[in-house]
Design a protein around this motif. Sequence first.
Motif, PDB file in Angstrom:
ATOM      1  N   ILE A   1       0.809  -1.215   0.000  1.00 49.56           N
ATOM      2  CA  ILE A   1       0.000   0.000   0.000  1.00 49.56           C
ATOM      3  C   ILE A   1       0.850   1.276   0.000  1.00 49.56           C
ATOM      4  N   GLY A   2       2.161   1.119  -0.017  1.00 51.96           N
ATOM      5  CA  GLY A   2       3.011   2.304  -0.114  1.00 51.96           C
ATOM      6  C   GLY A   2       3.294   3.006   1.195  1.00 51.96           C
ATOM      7  N   LEU A   3       3.274   2.246   2.279  1.00 56.56           N
ATOM      8  CA  LEU A   3       3.575   2.832   3.590  1.00 56.56           C
ATOM      9  C   LEU A   3       5.072   2.806   3.874  1.00 56.56           C
ATOM     10  N   VAL A   4       5.758   1.934   3.178  1.00 55.39           N
ATOM     11  CA  VAL A   4       7.216   1.916   3.250  1.00 55.39           C
ATOM     12  C   VAL A   4       7.746   1.919   1.827  1.00 55.39           C
ATOM     13  N   PRO A   5       8.850   2.608   1.606  1.00 60.96           N
ATOM     14  CA  PRO A   5       9.434   2.567   0.271  1.00 60.96           C
ATOM     15  C   PRO A   5       9.752   1.126  -0.090  1.00 60.96           C
TER      16      PRO A   5
ATOM     17  N   TRP B   1      13.099   4.327   9.179  1.00 59.59           N
ATOM     18  CA  TRP B   1      11.800   4.765   8.691  1.00 59.59           C
ATOM     19  C   TRP B   1      10.664   4.088   9.472  1.00 59.59           C
ATOM     20  N   MET B   2      10.829   2.794   9.720  1.00 62.98           N
ATOM     21  CA  MET B   2       9.793   2.071  10.459  1.00 62.98           C
ATOM     22  C   MET B   2       9.602   2.667  11.846  1.00 62.98           C
ATOM     23  N   GLU B   3      10.694   3.069  12.455  1.00 66.42           N
ATOM     24  CA  GLU B   3      10.592   3.686  13.780  1.00 66.42           C
ATOM     25  C   GLU B   3       9.803   4.991  13.716  1.00 66.42           C
ATOM     26  N   PHE B   4      10.126   5.776  12.708  1.00 67.05           N
ATOM     27  CA  PHE B   4       9.424   7.050  12.576  1.00 67.05           C
ATOM     28  C   PHE B   4       7.957   6.822  12.219  1.00 67.05           C
ATOM     29  N   LEU B   5       7.733   5.842  11.341  1.00 62.97           N
ATOM     30  CA  LEU B   5       6.370   5.476  10.963  1.00 62.97           C
ATOM     31  C   LEU B   5       5.563   5.094  12.193  1.00 62.97           C
ATOM     32  N   ASP B   6       6.190   4.379  13.095  1.00 60.07           N
ATOM     33  CA  ASP B   6       5.522   3.955  14.314  1.00 60.07           C
ATOM     34  C   ASP B   6       5.095   5.161  15.149  1.00 60.07           C
TER      35      ASP B   6
ATOM     36  N   ARG C   1      -3.520   8.659   9.909  1.00 54.92           N
ATOM     37  CA  ARG C   1      -4.145   7.688   9.038  1.00 54.92           C
ATOM     38  C   ARG C   1      -3.167   7.159   8.000  1.00 54.92           C
ATOM     39  N   ILE C   2      -3.388   5.918   7.576  1.00 56.23           N
ATOM     40  CA  ILE C   2      -2.556   5.289   6.561  1.00 56.23           C
ATOM     41  C   ILE C   2      -2.477   6.158   5.311  1.00 56.23           C
ATOM     42  N   GLU C   3      -3.610   6.719   4.924  1.00 56.29           N
ATOM     43  CA  GLU C   3      -3.654   7.542   3.720  1.00 56.29           C
ATOM     44  C   GLU C   3      -2.664   8.705   3.806  1.00 56.29           C
ATOM     45  N   GLU C   4      -2.613   9.316   4.982  1.00 55.52           N
ATOM     46  CA  GLU C   4      -1.724  10.464   5.166  1.00 55.52           C
ATOM     47  C   GLU C   4      -0.258  10.021   5.189  1.00 55.52           C
ATOM     48  N   MET C   5      -0.001   8.881   5.808  1.00 55.36           N
ATOM     49  CA  MET C   5       1.370   8.364   5.845  1.00 55.36           C
ATOM     50  C   MET C   5       1.827   7.990   4.434  1.00 55.36           C
ATOM     51  N   ARG C   6       0.901   7.428   3.660  1.00 53.85           N
ATOM     52  CA  ARG C   6       1.194   7.114   2.260  1.00 53.85           C
ATOM     53  C   ARG C   6       1.625   8.375   1.516  1.00 53.85           C
ATOM     54  N   ARG C   7       0.883   9.424   1.778  1.00 51.79           N
ATOM     55  CA  ARG C   7       1.182  10.700   1.117  1.00 51.79           C
ATOM     56  C   ARG C   7       2.589  11.161   1.500  1.00 51.79           C
TER      57      ARG C   7
ATOM     58  N   ASP D   1       9.778  11.558  -3.703  1.00 52.53           N
ATOM     59  CA  ASP D   1       9.946  12.591  -4.727  1.00 52.53           C
ATOM     60  C   ASP D   1      11.186  13.446  -4.496  1.00 52.53           C
ATOM     61  N   GLY D   2      11.868  13.199  -3.374  1.00 50.31           N
ATOM     62  CA  GLY D   2      13.133  13.877  -3.153  1.00 50.31           C
ATOM     63  C   GLY D   2      13.070  15.095  -2.257  1.00 50.31           C
ATOM     64  N   PRO D   3      14.219  15.716  -2.084  1.00 49.45           N
ATOM     65  CA  PRO D   3      14.370  16.803  -1.101  1.00 49.45           C
ATOM     66  C   PRO D   3      13.516  18.033  -1.395  1.00 49.45           C
ATOM     67  N   GLU D   4      13.087  18.201  -2.641  1.00 50.41           N
ATOM     68  CA  GLU D   4      12.305  19.410  -2.932  1.00 50.41           C
ATOM     69  C   GLU D   4      10.921  19.379  -2.297  1.00 50.41           C
ATOM     70  N   THR D   5      10.540  18.191  -1.760  1.00 55.64           N
ATOM     71  CA  THR D   5       9.234  18.095  -1.095  1.00 55.64           C
ATOM     72  C   THR D   5       9.345  18.330   0.410  1.00 55.64           C
ATOM     73  N   VAL D   6      10.517  18.680   0.856  1.00 57.42           N
ATOM     74  CA  VAL D   6      10.710  18.897   2.296  1.00 57.42           C
ATOM     75  C   VAL D   6       9.717  19.925   2.866  1.00 57.42           C
ATOM     76  N   PRO D   7       9.466  21.029   2.166  1.00 60.02           N
ATOM     77  CA  PRO D   7       8.495  21.983   2.717  1.00 60.02           C
ATOM     78  C   PRO D   7       7.110  21.372   2.930  1.00 60.02           C
ATOM     79  N   ASP D   8       6.666  20.508   1.999  1.00 57.89           N
ATOM     80  CA  ASP D   8       5.363  19.857   2.153  1.00 57.89           C
ATOM     81  C   ASP D   8       5.367  18.934   3.364  1.00 57.89           C
ATOM     82  N   ARG D   9       6.453  18.175   3.467  1.00 61.12           N
ATOM     83  CA  ARG D   9       6.558  17.254   4.611  1.00 61.12           C
ATOM     84  C   ARG D   9       6.613  18.027   5.912  1.00 61.12           C
ATOM     85  N   LEU D  10       7.325  19.128   5.875  1.00 54.76           N
ATOM     86  CA  LEU D  10       7.406  19.993   7.050  1.00 54.76           C
ATOM     87  C   LEU D  10       6.015  20.446   7.482  1.00 54.76           C
ATOM     88  N   ALA D  11       5.218  20.860   6.506  1.00 51.26           N
ATOM     89  CA  ALA D  11       3.861  21.317   6.806  1.00 51.26           C
ATOM     90  C   ALA D  11       3.037  20.192   7.417  1.00 51.26           C
ATOM     91  N   MET D  12       3.177  18.983   6.837  1.00 52.15           N
ATOM     92  CA  MET D  12       2.427  17.838   7.368  1.00 52.15           C
ATOM     93  C   MET D  12       2.812  17.557   8.814  1.00 52.15           C
TER      94      MET D  12
END
Lengths: 139, 139
Positions: free
Chosen positions: A23-27, A46-51, A59-65, A72-83
Motif C-alpha cells: 500500500i506504499g507505507l514503506v518505500p 523509517w519504520m521507527e518514525f512510521l511507528d 491515518r494510513i492515507e496520510e502516511m502514504r502521502r 519525490d526527493g528533497p524538494e518536497t521537504v516543505p510539504d513534509r514539514l507542513a504535514m
Amino acid sequence: MRIGAFSRRTGLSADTLRYYERIGLVPRAGRDAGGRRDYGEDHLRWMEFLDVLKSTGMRIEEMRRYVALRADGPETVPDRLAMLRTHRERVAAERARLLEVETVLDAKIALFQSVTDGSASPNALTCASTTSGHKESRT
Amino acid sequence: MRIGAFSRRTGLSADTLRYYERIGLVPRAGRDAGGRRDYGEDHLRWMEFLDVLKSTGMRIEEMRRYVALRADGPETVPDRLAMLRTHRERVAAERARLLEVETVLDAKIALFQSVTDGSASPNALTCASTTSGHKESRT
DNA sequence: ATACCAGTTGGAGCGCGCTCCAAGTCAAAC
DNA sequence: GTTTGACTTGGAGCGCGCTCCAACTGGTAT
C-alpha cells in the motif's frame, strides 16, 4: 536483511511488512538475486518514525502521502514539514484533551472514593453513576 | 425523550444508539406505550461519560463490563472505582507518550526547517527522511 | 538429486465499531 | 379510516488495518 530478520527487529509480522509495502507505507525494498526483499538500516529508521506517526493516530492515507513526497526527493521537504507541523498540533491538542479527561476521571474517582468511605450521601451517586435513580429499575 | 431527539442531543445516530443498547453499552432505555425508547437526563449524562471513556480508547468490552457493574447497584462501586483508576493511569501514560512524540516531531521539524533555510548540510536528511541514501534509487 | 525452509504473489478473511436496510408497528394529522 | 412518518426488530454490509492462506520459487544442507 531479509524479511524474517526485519520482522524480528521491528516487531511487525512479515505479512504486515509486505502489506505496508503493497500500500506504499514503506518505500519498496530492494530485491536480492532470488527476488527476496533486502532491508537496510534506512528502512529500520523509517519504520521507527512510521511507528511514531501511526501510534499517534495518523491515518494510513496520510502516511502514504508522506512516503510519496519522501520518494519525490528533497524538494518536497516543505510539504513534509507542513504535514509534520499539522500533525504535531494534533498531537498537542490530543494531549490537552487527555489532561481534561483526567480531571473528569479524577472527579468521578473522588466521588466513588467518598462513597466507599461512607462519607457521602446515598444519592451522591445519582449523578451519572447509578442506574436506579428514576422510575423503575431497568433490570 | 425519544430516540430522534436523543440522537440530536448526543450527536450519535439513532442506529448507533440502538446498537449501543443491543450490546449493553447503555442501560436499556424504558419504553413508552408504543414500545418506543424513552430516554431521560440520566441517559444523557451517561452518554457524556461514555464518550469520555470511548474517546480515550476504552474498549467496548470494558465499557460493557462497567455498565453491567453499574446495573448491579451501589455494591459494585469498588469494582468500578478500580476500573476507573486503571483507566486513569492508562490515560496518563498515553499523555506522557504523546509528550515524548512531540519532542521527536519537534526534532524532525527543526531538521527540515534547517534544510529549507539552507543552513544544513545536504546529507543531514539521510537520517530517516530521504530514500535515496544507499544503493539504487528504489523508484 | 532431494528435501527443506524462507521467501514470493494475489486474494480471502477477520475483528472492531459502526451503518444501513427491509419489513413491520403505532400514534397523530388530515 | 387512511396516510404519514418516526419508530421497532434482526440481520447484512462496510471501512480500516491488518492477518492468514494457497500455490509457487529459489538458495542451502544432506
